[in-house]
Design a protein around this motif. Structure first.
Motif, short mmCIF file in Angstrom:
data_model
loop_
_atom_site.label_atom_id
_atom_site.label_comp_id
_atom_site.label_asym_id
_atom_site.label_seq_id
_atom_site.Cartn_x
_atom_site.Cartn_y
_atom_site.Cartn_z
N PHE A 104 43.60 39.62 36.56
CA PHE A 104 42.59 39.32 37.15
C PHE A 104 41.59 39.75 37.12
CE2 PHE A 104 47.44 39.41 39.30
CZ PHE A 104 47.23 38.30 39.82
N LEU A 148 46.10 31.37 40.57
CA LEU A 148 45.57 31.87 39.52
C LEU A 148 47.01 31.89 39.04
CD1 LEU A 148 43.94 34.73 41.78
CD2 LEU A 148 42.65 33.29 40.62
N GLN A 157 38.87 39.69 44.22
CA GLN A 157 39.07 38.31 43.62
C GLN A 157 37.36 37.78 43.22
OE1 GLN A 157 41.26 37.75 41.75
NE2 GLN A 157 39.92 36.43 40.67
N THR A 158 36.95 37.78 44.39
CA THR A 158 35.44 37.52 44.34
C THR A 158 34.01 38.48 44.36
OG1 THR A 158 35.66 36.81 46.32
CG2 THR A 158 35.83 35.19 45.02
N GLN A 178 42.09 29.49 35.72
CA GLN A 178 42.04 29.85 37.62
C GLN A 178 41.31 29.24 38.49
OE1 GLN A 178 40.75 34.10 36.79
NE2 GLN A 178 38.60 33.55 37.11
N ALA A 207 39.27 40.45 39.23
CA ALA A 207 39.10 40.86 39.78
C ALA A 207 38.86 42.61 40.45
CB ALA A 207 39.95 40.89 41.08
N SER A 260 42.10 30.04 46.38
CA SER A 260 42.46 30.44 44.26
C SER A 260 43.93 30.62 43.85
CB SER A 260 42.62 32.03 44.93
OG SER A 260 41.74 33.23 45.33
N ILE A 277 46.41 43.92 43.06
CA ILE A 277 46.16 42.49 42.88
C ILE A 277 46.73 42.16 44.91
CG2 ILE A 277 47.43 40.48 42.57
CD1 ILE A 277 43.96 39.76 42.29
N SER A 315 38.13 39.72 49.72
CA SER A 315 38.91 39.88 48.36
C SER A 315 38.17 40.38 47.18
CB SER A 315 38.90 37.89 49.04
OG SER A 315 39.94 37.59 46.98
#
Length: 846
Positions: free
Chosen positions: A120, A396, A156-157, A363, A122, A394, A135, A154
């Motif tokens: 990811f 993914l 992820q961002t 993604q 992330a 998201s 994750i 998160s």
């Protein structure tokens, strides 16, 4: 001697000279003997475009290093007289060093390292021995990220773009009093540039570089009503082709009974890992009176990048079976690629677009956020309200094994392909008061509330099981999705207060506490085929994994609650021993609540035992950190040299860990991630930062971080060795960076800016296996060399810049994971990059 091996000799040199060449990032100040809590910018303070204090690495007007003003104590303070370990990186250094994202700023902060989570894009941030390397959507990272005081939930961002950032502050150590949700490792606070009143201005940049990189960024400042209303619009777009190649080779001739038996070959070699991201912010500043300031923001992110490619490294696996492990034998990956032995040329993606797996779409991450920060000057202090709502969506997909094979009819083998999809809504409200009584005592006090709702589902295609066993009841594993869904509703509440007392002219005492309540409700069901789900509450067309949500299919859903509460604190003493020498000591406790595992209910050893499932779904216990640190901040030679040093000791209890656990599915090996507590761990180390103006226009900077972390008692059911013998996750023992910047005037109209830096990070653990230490994966040591040359107009109205990153073209791992002997897959950092950037900046008052 190679650059890779330089650290043995350079590490000692950095101790002696690199610190004299340290960064002005972390702790810069003036020499004026002002009390530690002084909030007013001094005569050499540098301000950002909005007029707010901002860190700087450039010399002040008198040739010395400029003051840095930070908000680490929730009020403006001179960093050199702030009694905590905090580093600050400003927009000037960001522009000179050209970091791609927030993660690359870590090179300028001691004992702060950044990587990515395997499979990811992330953030895997690590600080003082604690990190996040999973994750799992319900795992709260020990290093928090706040943007304009809003806690970004998160990982992820969290790898934010660095354009239009005024300052980044990294608070090292547990934040148990003032900053958002409690964190045990530290906090990264990001301040974006605010609109300016009565100024019409615009800024733009365009960059073109290796791997087909195109990057456009722009901002505009628009005055609407004099002294009352101003608007700032910021936007950016980045697109690249990616630096991986879909070139892995395969050989499935050792197995029978499958349409893939006998398939041998290599993939097509096309580019993988391309990037396509749009981001924007609209900021409206409203100041109707001298006592009210309100900033309303809208955040927009649309990420349509490729799925993150993997490189299969099974031949490196040292556990049982070694190079003869299951997937290695299956794929014959030991057969060399005739085209290239570069790992970047040997990635693999099945490009599966069926069974709820959508790899060709890449993604898809959408973020929409609305935030309101309001300051009320009450005379005796400032009342601040921070409100926000953020919705993240998201999708993914990933081809996890970094391997595939192609059948004669063109069908790809999905060894382990999946879509991890989630919707996340976060609400936040903070209210705090920072006093300005004008005497020896001041206080910061307030309350914090955050509500987070997450809905998560994963759909998996387990094609490797077709090669070794019977099909599913509904057809081949390669085309039949196996799904897992769960959801969480969480609330975090806290009240806090911290007071500061000046004792005479030289001593400052600070003490504060925070009481937190964390309440979570988790709902989940065991992994199942879609055909086995019960009747939905409402008719549903299944187009994505989240259509199978526990809210849409509530049959056999388990509900579990977790309730945690904790008192945390901080106490410190600061001593202005001389006008240019400040010493301090701090004791603090941090905490983060227990968390659930989004893999509870996957391939678990309890099978269909619902009681065992309920036991496995329980949350981990809260994690605590007790930290002790002492240091000094100093200046010499009329502010031409700064040297700051911190020593620390942290003891973690109930350290939250995730471990890869091997199990057997359908008679074949598999794994799931076990989420649990380690009993304890201790980390001790030093952090040094320095900066020097060697001569007019030339600034040398450096950081040095050393940490030594060890587990106490650490065991887990099913462990095959002493888990405490492994190093702590993502805790490199050594980290150092040396950076130089030289500004050379070309007459009165132009200037040349030269910047270069060398950054070293030592080897560190990426993921830990439970059965054997040989299954642990590591990120290799790396030394990265970056440089830029800028030709600019004297007032920076326009420029052209040549950029070089990773100039020695080093191959280094940024994420790596061993999946129970099935496969070992890895992501690598970008290779050598060359780029050219042109930009402009214009503005005028009205």
């Amino acid at each position: 001697m190679t650059l890779r091996g330089l650290h043995n000799s350079v590490a000692s040199a950095v101790l002696a000279t690199g610190l004299i060449a340290g960064p002005a990032l972390a702790q810069d100040a003036t020499t004026d003997p002002v009390p530690a809590a002084d909030a007013q910018p001094g005569p050499n303070t540098v301000t950002n475009a909005a007029g707010a204090p901002s860190a700087t690495n450039a010399p002040a007007d008198d040739g010395g290093l400029a003051e840095i003003v930070v908000t680490a104590t929730r009020r403006d303070s001179n960093l050199q007289r702030t009694p905590i370990a905090v580093s600050a990186v400003d927009s000037t250094l960001i522009e000179q060093s050209q970091p791609r994202d927030l993660g690359e700023i870590a090179a300028f902060v001691p004992n702060f390292s950044a990587a990515t989570i395997t499979n990811f894009n992330a953030a895997s941030f690590a600080l003082r021995g604690v990190s996040v390397n999973t994750i799992i959507v319900y795992f709260e990272p020990p290093v928090g990220v706040l943007v304009d005081d809003f806690v970004v939930p998160s990982v992820q961002t969290q790898l934010l773009d660095t354009f239009d950032i005024a300052q980044v502050e990294v608070l090292r150590g547990p934040q148990g009093t003032l900053f958002g949700k409690n964190t045990t490792g530290g906090a990264v606070t990001v301040r974006t540039k605010r609109p300016e009143m009565n100024v019409i201005g615009t800024e733009g940049r365009f960059q073109y570089g290796s791997f087909g990189t195109n990057k456009v960024q722009a901002s505009a400042n628009i005055p609407i009503l004099d002294d009352v209303l101003a608007l700032r619009l910021v936007g950016g777009f980045e697109k690249s082709d990616g630096y991986y190649r879909n070139g892995a080779c395969y050989n499935v001739s050792d197995f029978t009974g499958s349409k893939f038996n006998g398939r041998v070959g290599c993939l097509d070699g096309r580019r993988l890992g391309g990037k396509e991201v749009w981001n924007a912010r609209a900021k409206l500043l409203f100041e109707p009176t001298d006592t009210i300031s309100a900033l309303l923001q809208y955040e927009y992110i649309r990420d349509r990048s490729d799925a993150i490619p993997s490189v299969n490294e099974n031949t490196l696996f040292q556990g049982p079976g070694g190079a003869g492990s299951f997937l290695t034998t299956l794929l014959g990956v030991a057969v060399p690629n005739p085209n290239s032995n570069d790992p970047l040329d040997n990635a693999s993606s099945s490009e599966r677009f069926s069974g709820l797996v959508t790899l060709p779409l890449g993604q898809r991450i959408n973020v929409d956020g609305v935030y309101l920060n309001v300051d009320f000057d009450l005379g005796l202090g400032t009342l601040t309200s921070v409100s926000g709502y953020r919705f993240q969506r998201s999708r993914l997909p990933n081809s996890y094994a970094g391997a595939t094979a192609i059948a004669a009819d063109g069908e790809a083998l999905s060894f382990f392909d999946a879509n991890r999809d989630d919707d996340r809504k976060t609400y936040q409200q903070e209210l705090r008061f920072a006093s300005d009584f004008g005497g020896a005592f001041d206080i910061v006090a307030g309350g914090f509330y955050q509500k987070d709702e997450t809905d998560f589902c994963v759909a998996q295609l387990l094609g490797f099981l077709d090669l070794v066993g019977p099909p599913t009841p509904y057809g081949r594993w390669n085309v039949t999705p196996y799904t897992l869904c769960n959801a969480q509703k969480a609330e975090s509440k806290a009240v806090f207060a911290e007071g500061t007392l000046k004792v005479g002219d030289t001593i400052t005492l600070t003490a504060g506490a925070r009481y937190s309540w964390d309440d979570k409700v988790w709902r989940g069901r065991q992994q199942t085929f879609t055909q086995d789900l019960g009747t939905p509450v409402r008719p549903i067309t299944i187009n994505s994994p989240l259509d199978l949500s526990v809210y849409n299919f509530p049959d056999n859903v388990l509900r579990v609650e977790a309730h945690d509460k904790k008192l945390t604190y901080r106490a410190s003493v600061g001593w202005q021993a001389a006008p240019t020498f400040f010493a301090y000591a701090t004791a603090s406790r941090g905490y983060k609540g227990g968390g659930f595992n989004d893999q509870a209910g996957s391939f678990a050893p309890f099978g269909n035992d619902f009681v065992a499932f309920a036991q496995a779904a329980q949350a981990t216990r809260p994690e605590t950190a007790d930290s002790y640190e002492a240091g000094f901040k100093s200046e010499f030679f009329d502010r031409k040299l700064r040297f700051n040093l911190t020593g620390f000791y942290v003891k973690y209890k109930n350290l939250q860990k995730n471990i890869n656990v091997p199990i057997v599915v359908n008679g074949q090996p598999n794994q799931f991630t076990q989420f649990q507590n380690a009993a304890s761990a201790t980390v001790k180390g030093i952090e040094a930062e320095a900066s020097a103006v060697l001569f007019e226009g030339f600034t040398l900077r450096g950081v040095l971080g050393y940490q030594d972390g060890k587990y106490g008692e650490y065991d887990a059911p099913g462990s095959g060795y002493d888990l405490g013998s492994a190093p702590l996750d993502r805790a490199p023992k050594w980290q150092w960076t040396t950076d130089a910047s030289w500004q050379i005037p070309l007459g009165t109209d132009y200037k040349v800016q030269l910047n270069g830096n060398v950054a070293y990070t030592s080897r560190n653990l990426s993921t830990q296996a439970i059965d054997t230490p040989f299954g642990n994966t590591y990120l290799n040591a790396r030394t990265l060399v970056n440089a830029s040359i800028t030709l600019a107009e004297a007032e920076d109205n326009y420029f052209v810049r040549l950029i070089g990153r990773n100039l020695t073209d080093e191959r280094y791992r940024v994420a790596s994971q061993n999946v129970a002997g099935l496969w070992l897959n890895t992501q690598f950092g970008p290779p050598r990059y060359y780029g050219v950037e042109v930009g402009f900046k214009f503005g005028r008052g009205r």
